[in-house]
Design a protein around this motif. Structure first.
Motif, PDB file in Angstrom:
ATOM      1  N   GLU A 107       0.809  -1.197   0.000  1.00  0.00           N
ATOM      2  CA  GLU A 107       0.000   0.000   0.000  1.00  0.00           C
ATOM      3  C   GLU A 107       0.849   1.256   0.000  1.00  0.00           C
ATOM      4  O   GLU A 107       1.680   1.476   0.868  1.00  0.00           O
ATOM      5  CB  GLU A 107      -0.907   0.000   1.229  1.00  0.00           C
ATOM      6  N   HIS A 109      -0.764   4.332  -0.595  1.00  0.00           N
ATOM      7  CA  HIS A 109      -1.595   5.473  -0.202  1.00  0.00           C
ATOM      8  C   HIS A 109      -1.437   5.833   1.267  1.00  0.00           C
ATOM      9  O   HIS A 109      -1.766   6.928   1.674  1.00  0.00           O
ATOM     10  CB  HIS A 109      -3.067   5.180  -0.489  1.00  0.00           C
ATOM     11  N   ILE A 113      -1.558   9.319   4.621  1.00  0.00           N
ATOM     12  CA  ILE A 113      -2.099   9.291   5.975  1.00  0.00           C
ATOM     13  C   ILE A 113      -1.000   9.566   6.994  1.00  0.00           C
ATOM     14  O   ILE A 113      -1.169  10.333   7.936  1.00  0.00           O
ATOM     15  CB  ILE A 113      -2.765   7.921   6.243  1.00  0.00           C
ATOM     16  N   PHE A 129      -2.991  -2.834   9.488  1.00  0.00           N
ATOM     17  CA  PHE A 129      -4.069  -2.545   8.573  1.00  0.00           C
ATOM     18  C   PHE A 129      -4.591  -3.848   8.010  1.00  0.00           C
ATOM     19  O   PHE A 129      -3.892  -4.541   7.279  1.00  0.00           O
ATOM     20  CB  PHE A 129      -3.543  -1.644   7.452  1.00  0.00           C
TER      21      PHE A 129
ATOM     22  N   LYS B 108     -10.284   9.574   5.326  1.00  0.00           N
ATOM     23  CA  LYS B 108     -10.951   9.696   4.034  1.00  0.00           C
ATOM     24  C   LYS B 108     -10.114   9.089   2.912  1.00  0.00           C
ATOM     25  O   LYS B 108     -10.618   8.678   1.893  1.00  0.00           O
ATOM     26  CB  LYS B 108     -11.257  11.160   3.742  1.00  0.00           C
ATOM     27  N   HIS B 109      -8.818   8.957   3.187  1.00  0.00           N
ATOM     28  CA  HIS B 109      -7.942   8.446   2.136  1.00  0.00           C
ATOM     29  C   HIS B 109      -8.186   6.981   1.834  1.00  0.00           C
ATOM     30  O   HIS B 109      -7.797   6.486   0.792  1.00  0.00           O
ATOM     31  CB  HIS B 109      -6.477   8.636   2.536  1.00  0.00           C
ATOM     32  N   LEU B 110      -8.815   6.291   2.780  1.00  0.00           N
ATOM     33  CA  LEU B 110      -9.036   4.868   2.566  1.00  0.00           C
ATOM     34  C   LEU B 110      -9.975   4.624   1.384  1.00  0.00           C
ATOM     35  O   LEU B 110      -9.989   3.542   0.818  1.00  0.00           O
ATOM     36  CB  LEU B 110      -9.586   4.228   3.831  1.00  0.00           C
ATOM     37  N   ILE B 112      -9.656   5.690  -1.525  1.00  0.00           N
ATOM     38  CA  ILE B 112      -8.833   5.386  -2.695  1.00  0.00           C
ATOM     39  C   ILE B 112      -8.434   3.913  -2.674  1.00  0.00           C
ATOM     40  O   ILE B 112      -8.483   3.214  -3.685  1.00  0.00           O
ATOM     41  CB  ILE B 112      -7.542   6.226  -2.685  1.00  0.00           C
ATOM     42  N   ILE B 113      -8.054   3.444  -1.484  1.00  0.00           N
ATOM     43  CA  ILE B 113      -7.619   2.059  -1.350  1.00  0.00           C
ATOM     44  C   ILE B 113      -8.772   1.118  -1.675  1.00  0.00           C
ATOM     45  O   ILE B 113      -8.606   0.128  -2.380  1.00  0.00           O
ATOM     46  CB  ILE B 113      -7.096   1.821   0.077  1.00  0.00           C
ATOM     47  N   GLU B 116      -9.276   0.727  -5.390  1.00  0.00           N
ATOM     48  CA  GLU B 116      -8.259  -0.118  -6.022  1.00  0.00           C
ATOM     49  C   GLU B 116      -8.538  -1.602  -5.778  1.00  0.00           C
ATOM     50  O   GLU B 116      -8.378  -2.427  -6.674  1.00  0.00           O
ATOM     51  CB  GLU B 116      -6.875   0.235  -5.469  1.00  0.00           C
TER      52      GLU B 116
END
Lengths: 150, 150
Positions: A107, A109, A113, A129, B108-110, B112-113, B116
DNA sequence: TTAAGTGCAAACCCTTTGCGCAGCT
DNA sequence: AGCTGCGCAAAGGGTTTGCACTTAA
């Protein structure tokens, strides 16, 4: 090279290098891709005719975690599992709720964070995670099944 | 409103509403911000003169998780904790290794994950995202201490 | 030599289970 | 009546600990 780190750390803390400690670490090296619990390590050693007691396995694993050689993972089934902590490559786990297979997910991304947390004054040491869901294989199987029924 | 959901789910599955089930759920409602383990729930009820047996607490919590009213969290200390599952607001946990405090982090970035993973054929049901490190307060304290030493 | 490490078995602790009784429906 | 649910206490299962013996440094 993991062994070297172990020896160095032991010397630092005035602990001793023992055959048992080397054996336990070697199990993790020889099973790099797996996520082993203490019981697994004990059984693997036992079946290789190396007898290391369970107590020692537990104690050694704690030591290896303390030294940063192992990372503790908890899949929520009541058993702690461990994996070699390769600092370079941060990865995470996808656990399939149907077949139970664990996929390692790289990961990138998470970098974003991390930066945000840092700006808020949080210093992070470890990420854990986990994503639970249904893997491509199982969802394909389920799909086929429901199509056959028609 | 959680109680309503509980009643509805129970009816669906032909289970029964009981005072004990309501009491256990209420403990979570009254302690919304906390992360309670089964033992905590038992003790809270006990100190409020409501006696619900431990077995029932465990069984009820399992039920509430099954119904999606509670989310199981595992901080890796051998005790399962639970929190009210508010579907709307996905949040995660930062656990300070020094003071032990748990911070809830909105992320909030999750998103994007998630996208994918979906494109790779993974269907996710649940995220479990924990970060271990040192919180701003503790790192400030540590800083002050080292400055005093000078 | 001597403090650290090991093995064994018992203890721990959270959680689950079996079973008889109570209470909805 | 026939299930579902409850409380109690005992069992489970992974992990930890006490203690006497062994061993690395």
């Amino acid at each position: 090279m993991y062994i070297e780190t172990l020896k160095k750390e032991l010397k630092n803390k005035k602990y001793r290098m023992t055959p048992q400690r080397e054996l336990v670490l070697k199990v993790f090296i020889d099973n790099e891709s797996k996520h082993l619990g203490a019981e697994d390590v004990y059984r693997l050693l036992f079946s290789n005719k190396h007898t290391v007691s369970k107590a020692t396995v537990y104690r050694t694993i704690d030591l290896l975690v303390e030294f940063g050689l192992l990372r503790k993972i908890d899949f929520g089934d009541g058993i702690y599992r461990y994996e070699l902590a390769k600092k370079e490559k941060m990865h995470h786990h996808f656990i399939c709720k149907i077949c139970g297979k664990i996929y390692e997910i790289e990961e990138k991304h998470l970098e974003i964070i991390k930066k945000e947390l840092l700006s808020q004054g949080f210093q992070f040491e470890d990420f854990d995670f986990k994503i639970y869901g249904i893997c491509p294989k199982c969802s394909k199987k389920a799909k086929n099944k429901s199509e056959n029924k028609k």
